[in-house]
Design an enzyme around this catalytic site. Structure first.
Site, PDB file in Angstrom:
ATOM      1  N   HIS A   1     -13.231   2.890  -0.359  1.00  0.00           N
ATOM      2  CA  HIS A   1     -13.255   1.876   0.710  1.00  0.00           C
ATOM      3  C   HIS A   1     -13.863   0.572   0.219  1.00  0.00           C
ATOM      4  O   HIS A   1     -14.322  -0.252   1.004  1.00  0.00           O
ATOM      5  CB  HIS A   1     -14.044   2.355   1.937  1.00  0.00           C
ATOM      6  CG  HIS A   1     -13.386   3.455   2.712  1.00  0.00           C
ATOM      7  ND1 HIS A   1     -14.101   4.390   3.423  1.00  0.00           N
ATOM      8  CD2 HIS A   1     -12.078   3.790   2.879  1.00  0.00           C
ATOM      9  CE1 HIS A   1     -13.273   5.240   3.998  1.00  0.00           C
ATOM     10  NE2 HIS A   1     -12.031   4.891   3.671  1.00  0.00           N
TER      11      HIS A   1
ATOM     12  N   GLY B   1     -11.174   8.563   7.758  1.00  0.00           N
ATOM     13  CA  GLY B   1     -12.035   8.620   6.595  1.00  0.00           C
ATOM     14  C   GLY B   1     -13.227   7.716   6.863  1.00  0.00           C
ATOM     15  O   GLY B   1     -13.091   6.704   7.550  1.00  0.00           O
TER      16      GLY B   1
ATOM     17  N   LYS C   1       3.334   0.828   3.130  1.00  0.00           N
ATOM     18  CA  LYS C   1       3.152  -0.270   4.070  1.00  0.00           C
ATOM     19  C   LYS C   1       3.191  -1.584   3.299  1.00  0.00           C
ATOM     20  O   LYS C   1       2.854  -1.623   2.115  1.00  0.00           O
ATOM     21  CB  LYS C   1       1.805  -0.141   4.801  1.00  0.00           C
ATOM     22  CG  LYS C   1       1.695   1.094   5.676  1.00  0.00           C
ATOM     23  CD  LYS C   1       0.410   1.093   6.486  1.00  0.00           C
ATOM     24  CE  LYS C   1      -0.807   1.325   5.614  1.00  0.00           C
ATOM     25  NZ  LYS C   1      -2.057   1.459   6.396  1.00  0.00           N
TER      26      LYS C   1
ATOM     27  N   GLY D   1     -15.569   2.608  14.086  1.00  0.00           N
ATOM     28  CA  GLY D   1     -16.679   1.654  14.051  1.00  0.00           C
ATOM     29  C   GLY D   1     -16.455   0.449  14.938  1.00  0.00           C
ATOM     30  O   GLY D   1     -17.397  -0.083  15.537  1.00  0.00           O
ATOM     31  N   GLU D   2     -15.215   0.025  15.054  1.00  0.00           N
ATOM     32  CA  GLU D   2     -14.904  -1.170  15.850  1.00  0.00           C
ATOM     33  C   GLU D   2     -14.725  -0.871  17.327  1.00  0.00           C
ATOM     34  O   GLU D   2     -14.898  -1.768  18.164  1.00  0.00           O
ATOM     35  CB  GLU D   2     -13.631  -1.825  15.318  1.00  0.00           C
ATOM     36  CG  GLU D   2     -13.754  -2.395  13.917  1.00  0.00           C
ATOM     37  CD  GLU D   2     -12.421  -2.853  13.350  1.00  0.00           C
ATOM     38  OE1 GLU D   2     -11.526  -3.222  14.151  1.00  0.00           O
ATOM     39  OE2 GLU D   2     -12.243  -2.811  12.116  1.00  0.00           O
ATOM     40  N   ASN D   3     -14.381   0.391  17.683  1.00  0.00           N
ATOM     41  CA  ASN D   3     -13.912   0.658  19.040  1.00  0.00           C
ATOM     42  C   ASN D   3     -14.692   1.694  19.832  1.00  0.00           C
ATOM     43  O   ASN D   3     -14.377   1.909  21.006  1.00  0.00           O
ATOM     44  CB  ASN D   3     -12.439   1.100  18.977  1.00  0.00           C
ATOM     45  CG  ASN D   3     -11.536   0.009  18.438  1.00  0.00           C
ATOM     46  OD1 ASN D   3     -11.441  -1.069  19.008  1.00  0.00           O
ATOM     47  ND2 ASN D   3     -10.871   0.287  17.321  1.00  0.00           N
TER      48      ASN D   3
ATOM     49  N   ARG E   1     -12.421  15.873   6.907  1.00  0.00           N
ATOM     50  CA  ARG E   1     -13.161  16.139   5.678  1.00  0.00           C
ATOM     51  C   ARG E   1     -14.607  16.488   5.999  1.00  0.00           C
ATOM     52  O   ARG E   1     -15.217  15.914   6.895  1.00  0.00           O
ATOM     53  CB  ARG E   1     -13.123  14.935   4.746  1.00  0.00           C
ATOM     54  CG  ARG E   1     -11.737  14.538   4.298  1.00  0.00           C
ATOM     55  CD  ARG E   1     -11.780  13.309   3.415  1.00  0.00           C
ATOM     56  NE  ARG E   1     -10.535  12.559   3.496  1.00  0.00           N
ATOM     57  CZ  ARG E   1     -10.425  11.263   3.263  1.00  0.00           C
ATOM     58  NH1 ARG E   1     -11.491  10.556   2.925  1.00  0.00           N
ATOM     59  NH2 ARG E   1      -9.257  10.666   3.359  1.00  0.00           N
TER      60      ARG E   1
ATOM     61  N   ARG F   1      -2.547  -1.973  -3.593  1.00  0.00           N
ATOM     62  CA  ARG F   1      -3.730  -1.133  -3.447  1.00  0.00           C
ATOM     63  C   ARG F   1      -3.600   0.051  -4.389  1.00  0.00           C
ATOM     64  O   ARG F   1      -2.591   0.760  -4.385  1.00  0.00           O
ATOM     65  CB  ARG F   1      -3.870  -0.626  -2.017  1.00  0.00           C
ATOM     66  CG  ARG F   1      -5.031   0.347  -1.830  1.00  0.00           C
ATOM     67  CD  ARG F   1      -5.053   0.927  -0.441  1.00  0.00           C
ATOM     68  NE  ARG F   1      -6.165   1.860  -0.276  1.00  0.00           N
ATOM     69  CZ  ARG F   1      -6.043   3.131   0.079  1.00  0.00           C
ATOM     70  NH1 ARG F   1      -4.850   3.645   0.303  1.00  0.00           N
ATOM     71  NH2 ARG F   1      -7.106   3.896   0.221  1.00  0.00           N
TER      72      ARG F   1
ATOM     73  N   LEU G   1     -15.964   3.339   9.488  1.00  0.00           N
ATOM     74  CA  LEU G   1     -15.783   4.593  10.215  1.00  0.00           C
ATOM     75  C   LEU G   1     -14.374   4.663  10.792  1.00  0.00           C
ATOM     76  O   LEU G   1     -14.054   4.002  11.788  1.00  0.00           O
ATOM     77  CB  LEU G   1     -16.815   4.712  11.345  1.00  0.00           C
ATOM     78  CG  LEU G   1     -18.293   4.565  10.945  1.00  0.00           C
ATOM     79  CD1 LEU G   1     -19.196   4.690  12.160  1.00  0.00           C
ATOM     80  CD2 LEU G   1     -18.665   5.584   9.874  1.00  0.00           C
TER      81      LEU G   1
ATOM     82  N   GLU H   1      -8.226  -5.110   5.032  1.00  0.00           N
ATOM     83  CA  GLU H   1      -8.068  -4.786   3.621  1.00  0.00           C
ATOM     84  C   GLU H   1      -6.855  -5.484   3.009  1.00  0.00           C
ATOM     85  O   GLU H   1      -6.874  -5.876   1.839  1.00  0.00           O
ATOM     86  CB  GLU H   1      -7.959  -3.269   3.456  1.00  0.00           C
ATOM     87  CG  GLU H   1      -9.256  -2.543   3.805  1.00  0.00           C
ATOM     88  CD  GLU H   1      -9.104  -1.039   3.850  1.00  0.00           C
ATOM     89  OE1 GLU H   1      -9.458  -0.379   2.850  1.00  0.00           O
ATOM     90  OE2 GLU H   1      -8.634  -0.531   4.884  1.00  0.00           O
TER      91      GLU H   1
ATOM     92  N   ASN I   1       0.877  -1.177   0.000  1.00  0.00           N
ATOM     93  CA  ASN I   1       0.000   0.000   0.000  1.00  0.00           C
ATOM     94  C   ASN I   1       0.906   1.216   0.000  1.00  0.00           C
ATOM     95  O   ASN I   1       1.464   1.592   1.036  1.00  0.00           O
ATOM     96  CB  ASN I   1      -0.908  -0.018   1.229  1.00  0.00           C
ATOM     97  CG  ASN I   1      -1.899   1.141   1.247  1.00  0.00           C
ATOM     98  OD1 ASN I   1      -1.813   2.063   0.448  1.00  0.00           O
ATOM     99  ND2 ASN I   1      -2.838   1.099   2.171  1.00  0.00           N
TER     100      ASN I   1
ATOM    101  N   GLY J   1     -11.484   1.849  12.588  1.00  0.00           N
ATOM    102  CA  GLY J   1     -11.073   2.260  13.927  1.00  0.00           C
ATOM    103  C   GLY J   1     -12.186   2.753  14.828  1.00  0.00           C
ATOM    104  O   GLY J   1     -12.339   2.289  15.965  1.00  0.00           O
TER     105      GLY J   1
END
Length: 423
Positions: free
Chosen positions: A205, A237, A15, A357-359, A266, A116, A234, A409, A8, A355
């Site tokens: 995404h 971005g 990465k 959405g999960e936490n 944004r 990516r 979420l 991803e 990526n 990040g």
């Protein structure tokens, strides 16, 4: 070992992850950053290379020090510093890290490299073997993603120099959303002008939305083709997608990743006349408007902070500006949830990922708090509980299943790469 390397690449960093192509385990990962010429007191390049416990347990993995067999081994991370003037040198730094610390790429070279690529326009709707013509197309599509595609292409070319004898595959963020109908991707502006400049909704995404929606179906042991899903990705971005039978039918991001939900920096949805007003009244240039909407808006513009942890702390402390930012953020989530419920004609599964959405359980609870009429019932205890894997946060009686699904991803890119590399 049979492995696939996932890359990526950004403009000044990249990465990477090395995946076992059979078990899908991550064997190594890393980050090479501060790529480019340095002047004066600017720091030079830096890289981190992590060999995972999965790789360390393998007896054929050469290690810098210590035994190779231990059930209690932890990931081992190594740091490298030095000048990294371009991506080609950056890839050599990565190769040196593999050689010094493992796993050995010399003994077990990757069978493919997956990349990516942010924008595939309307041309690319599936993982694609990278040929010279594909490179030309990625470069030409830079007009739609000037901050991303050139950087992605730099990584591709450096990786092809490092691994000239294996297939390289492009996986496009926009590809999953190529199933949108014309009614969903068409903007209501002059049709000839839009066509001439390729102005339409593309969505982003997509790799995450594809992975998460398929993982949700597998977790629930239900056929993907039978499910109506809403996915909220979420992070800093953020985007939402309406997915019917595994096909994206609508998504919140548009021509660029700027449209849609409120994000860290944004703005998301905005009356276009705001730009005209700022241009006329504040004498702002195109570049200044671009910087405003992408870097100084969203939560940062409203509250002065963009990290959701700081937002939650400000809400709990009663800070009025931060509380307003939170309310705007939640209002936009609810608006898209309602729109996609109507578009899908009901929903079977709502999933949160990435990040935030999960936490952040408060985001999930508030985003869905008004959807009881549609059969959405959140279990407060399940929602508040921490967990690392896929988990249900709705009640057992809820007609709509609400999930938290960690996105991956890199794994999705590896999977799609292998589809092309070894069909």
């Amino acid at each position: 070992m049979s492995a696939v390397l996932v890359v990526n690449s950004g403009s000044s960093s990249f990465k990477y992850q090395l995946h076992d192509s059979d078990t899908e385990e991550v064997l190594a990962s890393g980050l090479v950053e501060r790529i480019g010429p340095t002047t004066g007191a600017e720091p030079g390049g830096v890289a981190k290379h992590t060999v995972t416990s999965a790789a360390l347990r393998r007896t054929d993995t050469p290690l810098a020090d210590g035994p190779g067999e231990s059930p209690a081994l932890l990931d081992a991370t190594y740091s490298i510093e030095g000048e990294i003037p371009d991506h080609t040198v950056g890839f050599q730094v990565m190769l040196d890290a593999f050689a010094a610390h493992g796993p050995s790429l010399e003994n077990n070279p990757p069978i493919a490299v997956g990349h990516r690529v942010v924008h595939g326009g309307a041309r690319f709707f599936e993982p694609t073997l990278i040929t010279p013509l594909v490179e030309i197309n990625i470069d030409e599509l830079s007009v739609l993603a000037p901050l991303h595609n050139p950087a992605n292409l730099a990584g591709i070319r450096a990786a092809k120099h490092a691994f000239p004898d294996v297939p390289h595959v492009a996986v496009f963020d926009t590809a999953f959303h190529q199933t949108l109908a014309p009614a969903a991707y068409t903007y209501a502006i002059d049709a000839a002008l839009a066509d001439a400049h390729r102005i339409r909704r593309y969505g982003f995404h997509g790799t995450s939305h594809k992975f998460v929606s398929e993982a949700a179906a597998a977790f629930l042991h239900r056929p993907l083709g039978e499910l109506k899903q809403i996915v909220f990705h979420l992070g800093n971005g953020a985007s939402a997608a309406a997915i019917d039978g595994g096909r994206s039918v609508d998504t919140s991001m548009g021509l660029t990743p700027l449209e849609g939900l409120v994000m860290g920096t944004r703005s998301g949805d905005l009356d276009p006349a705001v730009l005209l007003q700022l241009s006329r009244r504040a004498d702002m240039s195109t570049g200044e408007l671009d910087a405003l909407l992408n870097k100084r808006s969203g939560l940062l513009g409203l509250a002065g902070v963009s990290d959701m942890r700081d937002i939650r702390a400000g809400v709990e402390a009663g800070d009025p500006a931060i509380t307003l930012a939170w309310d705007v953020y939640i209002h936009r989530l609810r608006a898209y949830a309602g729109a996609y419920l109507a578009e899908l004609g009901g929903v079977d599964v709502i999933t949160f990922t990435a990040g935030v959405g999960e936490n952040v359980p408060e985001v999930r609870a508030e985003a869905l708090a008004t959807l009881g009429f549609a059969g959405v019932e959140i279990d407060p205890d399940r929602n508040a509980a921490r967990g690392r894997g896929i988990r249900v946060i709705s009640t057992d009686a809820s007609p709509v299943t609400v999930l938290v699904v960690p996105t991956n991803e890199e794994l999705e890119i590896a999977r799609q790469t292998l589809v092309v590399a070894r069909p």
